[in-house]
Design an enzyme around this catalytic site. Structure first.
Site, PDB file in Angstrom:
ATOM      1  N   GLN A  27       0.844  -1.197   0.000  1.00  0.00           N
ATOM      2  CA  GLN A  27       0.000   0.000   0.000  1.00  0.00           C
ATOM      3  C   GLN A  27       0.878   1.246   0.000  1.00  0.00           C
ATOM      4  O   GLN A  27       1.964   1.254   0.596  1.00  0.00           O
ATOM      5  CB  GLN A  27      -0.880   0.031   1.258  1.00  0.00           C
ATOM      6  N   HIS A  54     -13.666   4.985  15.554  1.00  0.00           N
ATOM      7  CA  HIS A  54     -13.249   3.759  16.248  1.00  0.00           C
ATOM      8  C   HIS A  54     -14.206   3.381  17.382  1.00  0.00           C
ATOM      9  O   HIS A  54     -14.478   2.206  17.598  1.00  0.00           O
ATOM     10  CB  HIS A  54     -11.804   3.905  16.752  1.00  0.00           C
ATOM     11  N   ASP A  94      -3.293  -8.289  10.590  1.00  0.00           N
ATOM     12  CA  ASP A  94      -3.096  -7.232   9.594  1.00  0.00           C
ATOM     13  C   ASP A  94      -2.095  -7.742   8.564  1.00  0.00           C
ATOM     14  O   ASP A  94      -1.117  -8.406   8.903  1.00  0.00           O
ATOM     15  CB  ASP A  94      -2.585  -5.947  10.257  1.00  0.00           C
ATOM     16  N   ASP A 132      -2.941 -12.243   5.742  1.00  0.00           N
ATOM     17  CA  ASP A 132      -4.126 -11.796   5.031  1.00  0.00           C
ATOM     18  C   ASP A 132      -5.349 -12.222   5.864  1.00  0.00           C
ATOM     19  O   ASP A 132      -5.450 -13.390   6.258  1.00  0.00           O
ATOM     20  CB  ASP A 132      -4.121 -12.483   3.658  1.00  0.00           C
ATOM     21  N   GLY A 133      -6.234 -11.272   6.157  1.00  0.00           N
ATOM     22  CA  GLY A 133      -7.371 -11.548   7.045  1.00  0.00           C
ATOM     23  C   GLY A 133      -8.207 -12.719   6.570  1.00  0.00           C
ATOM     24  O   GLY A 133      -8.671 -13.549   7.362  1.00  0.00           O
ATOM     25  N   ASP A 155     -12.059  -3.897  10.571  1.00  0.00           N
ATOM     26  CA  ASP A 155     -11.651  -2.488  10.437  1.00  0.00           C
ATOM     27  C   ASP A 155     -10.781  -2.372   9.193  1.00  0.00           C
ATOM     28  O   ASP A 155      -9.555  -2.302   9.278  1.00  0.00           O
ATOM     29  CB  ASP A 155     -10.885  -2.055  11.696  1.00  0.00           C
ATOM     30  N   PRO A 166      -6.024  -4.287  -0.960  1.00  0.00           N
ATOM     31  CA  PRO A 166      -5.844  -5.547  -0.244  1.00  0.00           C
ATOM     32  C   PRO A 166      -7.124  -6.108   0.377  1.00  0.00           C
ATOM     33  O   PRO A 166      -7.139  -7.245   0.837  1.00  0.00           O
ATOM     34  CB  PRO A 166      -4.828  -5.183   0.851  1.00  0.00           C
TER      35      PRO A 166
HETATM   36  N1  SPD Z   1     -12.622   5.864   3.340  1.00  0.00           N
HETATM   37  C1  SPD Z   1     -11.855   5.414   4.434  1.00  0.00           C
HETATM   38  C2  SPD Z   1     -12.516   4.347   5.219  1.00  0.00           C
HETATM   39  C3  SPD Z   1     -11.596   3.805   6.210  1.00  0.00           C
HETATM   40  C4  SPD Z   1     -12.175   2.734   6.994  1.00  0.00           C
HETATM   41  N2  SPD Z   1     -11.210   2.071   7.779  1.00  0.00           N
HETATM   42  C5  SPD Z   1     -10.397   2.908   8.523  1.00  0.00           C
HETATM   43  C6  SPD Z   1      -9.426   2.165   9.328  1.00  0.00           C
HETATM   44  C7  SPD Z   1      -9.031   2.968  10.477  1.00  0.00           C
HETATM   45  N3  SPD Z   1      -8.639   2.180  11.581  1.00  0.00           N
END
Ligand code: SPD
Length: 326
Positions: free
Chosen positions: A57, A88, A132, A164-165, A182, A191
Site C-alpha cells: 500500500q 473507532h 493485519d 491476510d485476514g 476495520d 488488499p
Molecule cells: N474511506 C476510508 C474508510 C476507512 C475505513 N477504515 C479505517 C481504518 C481505520 N482504523
C-alpha cells in the site's frame, strides 16, 4: 484565489509553485481524495510526517488543514487525529456491549492500533487477536502514531498476527465472540477486495461462537450508497440479525456506514439508559464519542438510506465483488 489554478495529480498529492499567486506560501501542497469521477475533497498539506510504499500500500502520514495529523492509504484518509474516536468508538462499542461478555475478540485490519485500544477497554475481554496484512505499516504506526495506539501494542492480552485476514480466518481453528472488520474500503486493486463478499462473511460466521457478533466498516451510505447497500445485503444472506448504522466522520467527507450482524443479539433493542448502564459496568477507561444517546442516534438510520437498503438486491461474491470508485 481559485484552486483550479493549482495542478493536482489524479491520485493524491499535487504541488504547484507560483509565487505571484500565493500570498501565504511559496510552495503549496494539496491532497485530493477522490470520491468518484468528478468529485473530490481537497485539503492543504501542512506537513508530511512519513510517505512511502510498503509494497502492499502507498502510505502518507501528514498534517492536513481541517483535520490535523492524518493517516492516508492508497489515496484514502483512514483516520485523523481530530475525529478518529468518532469512527473507532462507533465501530467497536456497539457489538461488544450488546454481547453478554465477549472474551475473545478478533480484529482484522486496524493497523493504527486504535480499534484494539477501544476493544481493550472492555472488562470481559481476555484475548484480542489483531490480524493485519501489512507488517511495514504496523511498524510505521507503532513508531509514528502513538496518539492512536496509546501503547496498546504492549498489552499482554493482545496477539498480533501478520497475515491476510481472509486466509487467517479460513485456516484458524479458534472461535471468537466478536469479529471486528476495520478494513480499508473495497477497491479493485486494494488488499481488502475479497473481505466484503458472501464467501468471506460465511467464513466469518463459521469462525464465530454461536452467539458471536460481527461488525464491518461498510463505506458511506451517502457517498457510495450502492456499495454500502450491497455490503448490507450480502451480510443479510448470512446472519439472522443485521443492523445498519451510521455516524458522521469529517475525515471521510460525510456520513459513514457500518453493518452489525449476529444470530443472537440485536443492538437496536438497547435503550439509551441500558447502554449507559453497560458502559458504566463493562468499560474501563474514558469514552469521548459513544454513550446511550449516541447509540440510539447511530441506529436511527434516515429514510433515504433505509430505502436504498430495501431496494438493493446486489450481492457481492468472490467472482463479482463490490468496489468503490478508485
Ligand atoms: N474511506 C476510508 C474508510 C476507512 C475505513 N477504515 C479505517 C481504518 C481505520 N482504523
Amino acid at each position: 484565489m481559485s484552486v483550479y489554478m493549482y495542478a493536482v495529480l489524479p491520485k493524491g498529492i499535487g504541488v504547484q509553485r507560483n509565487d505571484s499567486m500565493s500570498p501565504l506560501s511559496k510552495a503549496w501542497k494539496w491532497f485530493i481524495e477522490w470520491i468518484q469521477d468528478g468529485e473530490g475533497c481537497l485539503r492543504r498539506i501542512d506537513k508530511i510526517v512519513a510517505y512511502g510504499n510498503t509494497g502492499l500500500q502507498e502510505y502518507m502520514i501528514a498534517e492536513l488543514a481541517g483535520l490535523g495529523k492524518s493517516f492516508i492509504l492508497d489515496g484514502k484518509v483512514q483516520s485523523s487525529i481530530s475525529d478518529e474516536y468518532w469512527y473507532h468508538e462507533a465501530l467497536v462499542h456497539p457489538p461488544l456491549l450488546v454481547h453478554e461478555c465477549p472474551r475473545k475478540v478478533l480484529v482484522v485490519g486496524g493497523g493504527e492500533g486504535a480499534t484494539v485500544r477501544e476493544v481493550l477497554k472492555h472488562k470481559c475481554v481476555e484475548r484480542v487477536y489483531m490480524v493485519d496484512i501489512d507488517e511495514k505499516l504496523l511498524e510505521l504506526a507503532k513508531e509514528k502514531m502513538a496518539e492512536w495506539h496509546q501503547g496498546v501494542f504492549d498489552d499482554d492480552r493482545l496477539r498480533v498476527v501478520i497475515d491476510d485476514g481472509r486466509k487467517y480466518l479460513e485456516k484458524t481453528t479458534e472461535k471468537y465472540d466478536a469479529i471486528i472488520l476495520d478494513l480499508v474500503d473495497p477497491m479493485e486493486e486494494g488488499p481488502a477486495a475479497l473481505l466484503y463478499t458472501l464467501e468471506f462473511y460465511e467464513t466469518v460466521k463459521r469462525t464465530l461462537n454461536s452467539d458471536g457478533v460481527m461488525v464491518t466498516q461498510a463505506t458511506s451510505p451517502v457517498l457510495t450508497p450502492e456499495v454500502y447497500a450491497t455490503i448490507y445485503n450480502t451480510i443479510s444472506k448470512v446472519f439472522k440479525i443485521v443492523a445498519p448504522y451510521i455516524t458522521y466522520v469529517k475525515a471521510y467527507n460525510g456520513l459513514w456506514g457500518f453493518v452489525y450482524a449476529s444470530d443472537t443479539y440485536d443492538p437496536r433493542k438497547l435503550t439509551a439508559k441500558e447502554v449507559d448502564k453497560r458502559i458504566r459496568e463493562n468499560i474501563k477507561g474514558k469514552l469521548r464519542f459513544y454513550d446511550g444517546i449516541t447509540h440510539v442516534w447511530m441506529f436511527s438510520v434516515p429514510k433515504p438510506i433505509r430505502d436504498i437498503l430495501t431496494r438493493t438486491k446486489n450481492i457481492a461474491t468472490d467472482s463479482n465483488p463490490t468496489f468503490i470508485p478508485a
